[in-house]
Design an enzyme around this catalytic site. Structure first.
Site: not given
Ligand code: FAD
Length: 478
Positions: A58, A187, A274, A325, A449
């Site tokens: 973003k 895409a 992607a 997220a 408005h």
């Molecule tokens: P993650 O954010 O992936 O966090 C998991 C964490 O656990 C990481 O730090 C990882 O290193 C750690 N981990 C993994 N295994 C272990 C282990 N065994 N021991 C210790 N640590 C570990 N979502 C949105 O809602 N809005 C957006 O605009 C958006 N834009 C995105 C843009 C891009 C380019 C990408 C790639 C994703 C985007 N997303 C967006 C998706 C969003 O990033 C994910 O849905 C979100 O980060 C998931 O959260 P999470 O906590 O489940 O996992």
């Protein structure tokens, strides 16, 4: 003596850190193990979202759109500028600063709430034991364990990452220069957002998409408008096209692909792959725990994010549902509160989605095609931004808002938006739907408005055929 916590979270992304903070707020002795490291090699909280996903993408989308606004639209508003040039390093520095401040912010929140941050990798062992590897290698135990290990990019065999020219989304957020020719395989949401960034900054962008339909998860009317707008901006979106092979040659990538005209070749300077993300369960648990994984590799959970093991929960991208997220955060909070005996739930029917292209695309609830397919009767109200005063003043008149309401009860079933600031406007629709609003409830709500949100109001009026600012079919007097 073994270190013991009431709650231990594996993963410090949005799902994990929200679960940890809420657990600590509820009085549990809480720790969070996370293995993410910044490019400088420092442990960093926030997971994919803060470090390599939502936030850096973003930051670049905002900066690149600002660049386009100044370059292409400044003169229409009476701004006369000298020669405009791009300082990509400064743009990247702004992105990196944003990321660092936010990831450090999570560390501060952990401290303030009393969450212990354990940098390292966590592995679930039988009997609520967790093995931690890394510089603080040890074994700890916890009363409740929350798995929040997130997801990772799918490696596409026909275009294997080399980290230089063929990169994943994280690599695409850190290009040192603007590629002259950029290929994007996929895409979907991430492909379109990253393609948009580099297209705005001057790349010639081609997006190769295997599916015949554009954005099949999006309402078809919105997807049609999006395809028109994005193509007009210069994104070359090729649907029904499959990449067969990609190889690096002479500092470029040669892509061989197949479309309706047969096999073709395209040379690009950088290629972003992607094609999707997969749940990250690598080394997450010992097989003897018996943790159940579903057929797609997600940790199997029920609607309350309970796994098949007692006292083990899983949230975020590592479980079913949209990889978003905010969905993960809500799950993390739900689990913490349920551990505390509260009856919190997540309403999966109203998870909003956003694509941060220009125009922005957002939606919540059912699409028109899904309602049709389910044989549900509905009424639709559509209002274009071209008839909205604020959008006109902003010079951002493309797109519309559509409300779909049940034909019998008038309850709102879906809201679909394409246009300026739709990522913000969708919140109004989510709020309405979370209270079970009818389109008439929105109709009787007063909107300030001139605002873009008036388009939502007008769309609700349009459901009843009584929009004020567009001509709708005249009805007979009652
Ligand atoms: P993650 O954010 O992936 O966090 C998991 C964490 O656990 C990481 O730090 C990882 O290193 C750690 N981990 C993994 N295994 C272990 C282990 N065994 N021991 C210790 N640590 C570990 N979502 C949105 O809602 N809005 C957006 O605009 C958006 N834009 C995105 C843009 C891009 C380019 C990408 C790639 C994703 C985007 N997303 C967006 C998706 C969003 O990033 C994910 O849905 C979100 O980060 C998931 O959260 P999470 O906590 O489940 O996992």
């Amino acid at each position: 003596m073994t270190e013991r916590y009431d709650v231990l979270v594996i993963g410090g992304g949005p799902a994990g850190y929200a679960a940890a903070i809420r657990s600590a707020q509820l009085g549990f002795k809480t720790a969070c193990v996370d293995d993410w490291c910044s490019p400088a090699g420092e442990p960093a909280l926030g997971g994919t979202c803060l470090n390599a996903g939502c936030i850096p993408s973003k930051a670049l989308l905002e900066s690149s759109e600002f660049f386009v606004q100044v370059r292409d639209r400044g003169s229409v508003r009476g701004l006369k500028l000298g020669q405009l040039s791009l300082d990509l390093a400064a743009m990247m520095a702004h992105k990196d600063k944003t990321v660092t401040e936010l990831t450090r912010g999570i560390a501060t929140l952990f401290k303030a709430n009393g969450v212990t941050w354990i940098p390292g990798r966590g592995k679930l062992l039988p009997k609520n034991q967790i093995e931690i590897s890394g510089s603080a290698a040890k074994q700890v135990e916890a009363g409740e364990i929350i798995l929040a290990s997130g997801s990772m990019p799918v490696n596409f065999g026909n275009a294997p990452f080399d980290g230089q020219r063929i990169v994943d989304s994280q690599g695409a957020l850190a290009f040192k220069e603007v590629p002259r020719r950029l290929g994007v395989i996929g895409a979907g949401i991430i492909g379109l957002e990253l393609g948009s960034v580099w297209c705005r900054l001057g790349s010639e962008v081609v997006l190769i998409e295997a599916q015949e339909g554009f954005l099949p998860v999006v309402d078809e009317q919105v997807a049609r408008e999006a395809l028109k707008q994005l193509t007009a901006q210069g994104l070359d979106i090729r649907l029904g096209t499959r990449v067969l092979q990609s190889r690096v040659a002479n500092d470029a990538v040669v892509m061989r692909y197949q479309d309706q005209n047969g096999e073709q070749e395209k040379i690009v300077d950088r290629l972003i792959v992607a094609v999707g993300r997969r749940p990250n369960t690598d080394g997450l648990f010992a097989p003897e725990t018996g943790l159940l994984i579903d057929e797609w590799g997600f940790v199997h959970v029920d609607e309350h994010c309970r796994t098949n093991l007692p006292n083990v929960h899983a949230v975020g991208d590592v479980v079913r549902g949209p990889m978003l997220a905010h969905k993960g955060m809500e799950e993390g909070i739900m689990v913490a509160e349920r551990i505390a005996g509260q009856a919190t739930t997540v309403d999966y029917a109203i998870v909003p989605s956003v694509i941060y292209t220009q125009p922005e695309i957002a939606w919540v609830g059912k699409t028109e095609q899904a309602l049709k397919q389910a044989g549900e009767s509905y009424r639709a109200g559509v209002f274009p931004f071209a008839a909205n005063g604020r959008a006109k003043a902003m010079g951002e008149t493309s797109g519309f808002i559509k409300i779909l309401a049940d034909a019998h009860t008038d309850r709102v079933r879906g809201v679909h938006l394409i246009g300026p600031h739709c990522s913000e406007l969708v919140a109004c629709a989510v709020l309405a739907m979370s209270f079970g609003a009818s389109s008439e409830d929105i109709m009787h709500t007063m909107f300030a408005h001139p605002t873009l949100s008036e388009a939502l109001h007008e769309a609700s009026l349009a459901v009843a055929g009584r929009a004020v600012h567009i001509a709708q079919t005249r009805r007979a007097k009652p």
